[in-house]
Design a protein around this motif. Structure first.
Motif, PDB file in Angstrom:
ATOM      1  N   ARG A 211       1.440   6.932  -6.679  1.00 55.23           N
ATOM      2  CA  ARG A 211       0.398   7.909  -6.991  1.00 55.23           C
ATOM      3  C   ARG A 211       0.902   9.332  -6.727  1.00 55.23           C
ATOM      4  O   ARG A 211       0.612  10.256  -7.502  1.00 55.23           O
ATOM      5  CB  ARG A 211      -0.862   7.627  -6.160  1.00 55.23           C
ATOM      6  CG  ARG A 211      -1.675   6.449  -6.664  1.00 55.23           C
ATOM      7  CD  ARG A 211      -3.050   6.423  -6.029  1.00 55.23           C
ATOM      8  NE  ARG A 211      -2.970   6.094  -4.608  1.00 55.23           N
ATOM      9  CZ  ARG A 211      -3.006   4.862  -4.137  1.00 55.23           C
ATOM     10  NH1 ARG A 211      -3.108   3.834  -4.966  1.00 55.23           N
ATOM     11  NH2 ARG A 211      -2.950   4.639  -2.833  1.00 55.23           N
TER      12      ARG A 211
ATOM     13  N   GLN B 107       0.826  -1.205   0.000  1.00 51.01           N
ATOM     14  CA  GLN B 107       0.000   0.000   0.000  1.00 51.01           C
ATOM     15  C   GLN B 107       0.859   1.253   0.000  1.00 51.01           C
ATOM     16  O   GLN B 107       0.580   2.232  -0.710  1.00 51.01           O
ATOM     17  CB  GLN B 107      -0.913  -0.009   1.233  1.00 51.01           C
ATOM     18  CG  GLN B 107      -1.881   1.160   1.297  1.00 51.01           C
ATOM     19  CD  GLN B 107      -2.872   1.151   0.145  1.00 51.01           C
ATOM     20  OE1 GLN B 107      -3.448   0.122  -0.181  1.00 51.01           O
ATOM     21  NE2 GLN B 107      -3.057   2.295  -0.502  1.00 51.01           N
TER      22      GLN B 107
ATOM     23  N   ASP C  88       0.476  15.839   0.354  1.00 46.57           N
ATOM     24  CA  ASP C  88      -0.296  14.621   0.157  1.00 46.57           C
ATOM     25  C   ASP C  88      -1.105  14.746  -1.135  1.00 46.57           C
ATOM     26  O   ASP C  88      -1.077  15.782  -1.816  1.00 46.57           O
ATOM     27  CB  ASP C  88      -1.202  14.341   1.361  1.00 46.57           C
ATOM     28  CG  ASP C  88      -2.162  15.481   1.668  1.00 46.57           C
ATOM     29  OD1 ASP C  88      -2.552  16.208   0.723  1.00 46.57           O
ATOM     30  OD2 ASP C  88      -2.541  15.647   2.843  1.00 46.57           O
TER      31      ASP C  88
ATOM     32  N   ASP D 260       0.931   4.160  -2.795  1.00 49.75           N
ATOM     33  CA  ASP D 260       0.722   5.569  -2.462  1.00 49.75           C
ATOM     34  C   ASP D 260       1.872   6.430  -2.982  1.00 49.75           C
ATOM     35  O   ASP D 260       1.662   7.534  -3.506  1.00 49.75           O
ATOM     36  CB  ASP D 260       0.597   5.740  -0.943  1.00 49.75           C
ATOM     37  CG  ASP D 260      -0.685   5.145  -0.394  1.00 49.75           C
ATOM     38  OD1 ASP D 260      -1.607   4.887  -1.192  1.00 49.75           O
ATOM     39  OD2 ASP D 260      -0.759   4.920   0.831  1.00 49.75           O
TER      40      ASP D 260
END
Length: 394
Positions: free
Chosen positions: A163, A156, A213, A160
């Protein structure tokens, strides 16, 4: 079945978390056999999910190194019992008090468990054949029980990171397109508030220096898209003219290629006249290029490659000066009075201190005027920035 001590030695109390961990360890792990170093690599990637730091993991790495086998297996004894001295040596000389703190964090995170002896010491008892029959120390079995969760968390975390990288890449391309088109409009004196648009782009760039983020990157992408749309709208009236005018297309192409900036950087070469051409200023800065880049890292995103020579810095400064509100004439004047290299260093320093300077263009003209009479050198500016960065890091 042999009784395994689970309650802590000394004043440490039994907690609900400890009881829960005991219950988990009495069940069979989902993975009965796993490479310990591969597991640690996954845990390093997924450390935020487990609330541990890189220093915690350095201690865990040292602790795991005392397990004699390459794999952690359900049918092996997974208790290691190094002394504090031995553990400190493998943790690169970490102080004993620091070791205790990080070991406590690993226990709290449920990655290791304590099996304390009657006197709190770590040791092992061996049988007549030399095999360990009982050990007191740190149990690595929780790692085996967490192996599936660690691997999933690592997958994961990598997804992330991918991305985030894609989002930053998309934002960088939007910013580049907007910047180059805005510079084209400004340099060709097309109608539009180019300074305001370039200032907005600089704000986007300053935000990109932070660790963002996905949500924050999406907000910046929307802002960059809006700025690019405004720029394209201003240029739309010129689209037909550009498509039918080869010289204009060639000019846009040249403005985006570093190797075709020769006439802009050395304007004296194009001057005619019966007399001798003016001698261009060519004084190299006394500060080495690597030191300048260390002091002025904000210029790096505008470089076509990792700068290896002064030419690379000059091209980047020529590219970024429009975003800072420095007019073509101010940039041209600075190159003539200071020399292209010194002017580029000065622009990099101004960019690094951009939030403190009200008028970058006027400031550059002032410094260029001082340089013309020998009263300015960029060296002190570079060293001040470098010292400030060192103090911040400390």
């Amino acid at each position: 079945m042999e009784h395994i001590t689970t309650t802590p030695f000394g004043r440490r109390p039994v907690t609900a978390g400890l009881i829960e961990q005991i219950a988990i360890m009495q069940t069979a792990p989902e993975v009965a056999h796993i490479d310990k170093w591969e597991l640690l690599r996954d845990l390093c990637t997924a450390r935020r999910a487990f609330g541990v730091t890189d220093r915690d993991l350095s201690v865990l790495n040292a602790l795991v190194s005392f397990h004699p086998n390459t794999a952690l297996s359900d049918n092996d004894s997974l208790i290691v019992f190094p002394s504090n001295v031995a553990l400190s040596e493998r943790a690169h000389g970490m102080a004993e008090s620091t070791l205790r703190r990080h070991l406590g964090a690993l226990v709290q995170a449920g990655l290791i468990a304590r099996h304390d002896s009657p006197n709190g010491k770590r040791y092992a008892r061996r049988g007549a054949d030399g095999e360990i029959v009982r050990a007191f120390g740190f149990d690595l079995r929780p790692l085996l029980h967490s192996a599936v969760q660690i691997a999933e968390s690592a997958r994961q975390a990598r997804a992330d990171q991918a991305r985030l990288a894609t989002a930053r890449e998309k934002l960088s391309l939007l910013k580049r397109d907007a910047l180059k088109l805005a510079l084209y409009g400004q340099e060709n004196a097309l109608p539009g508030n180019w300074e305001a648009l370039l200032a907005s782009l600089l704000e986007v760039h300053k935000q990109m220096r932070r660790k963002l983020d996905l949500e924050e990157l999406a907000d910046l992408e929307a802002r960059a898209t809006s700025i690019l749309r405004d720029i394209q709208g201003l240029l739309a009236t010129k689209t037909e003219e550009m498509s039918g005018n080869d010289s204009e297309i060639e000019r846009l192409y040249q403005n985006s290629k570093p190797d075709t900036l020769e006439s802009e950087l050395c304007p004296e070469r194009d001057k005619g006249g019966g007399g001798a051409d003016p001698e261009p200023v060519n004084v190299l800065p006394r500060v080495p290029l690597p030191l300048i880049l260390k002091a002025c890292p904000d210029i790096l995103p505008y470089c076509e490659r990792n700068p290896r020579e002064w030419r690379d810095l000059i091209v980047a400064a020529s590219y970024v000066r429009g975003m800072m509100g420095i007019s073509p004439s101010a940039w041209q004047e600075a190159q003539e009075l200071m020399g292209a290299e010194v002017a580029a260093v000065t622009v990099a320093c101004i960019l690094q201190r951009f939030s403190d300077i009200n008028s970058p263009g006027g400031y550059l003209r002032t410094l260029a005027g001082k340089a013309a009479v020998g009263e300015f050198s960029p060296g002190p500016m570079v060293m001040a920035l470098l010292n400030g960065a060192n103090r911040a890091a400390a």
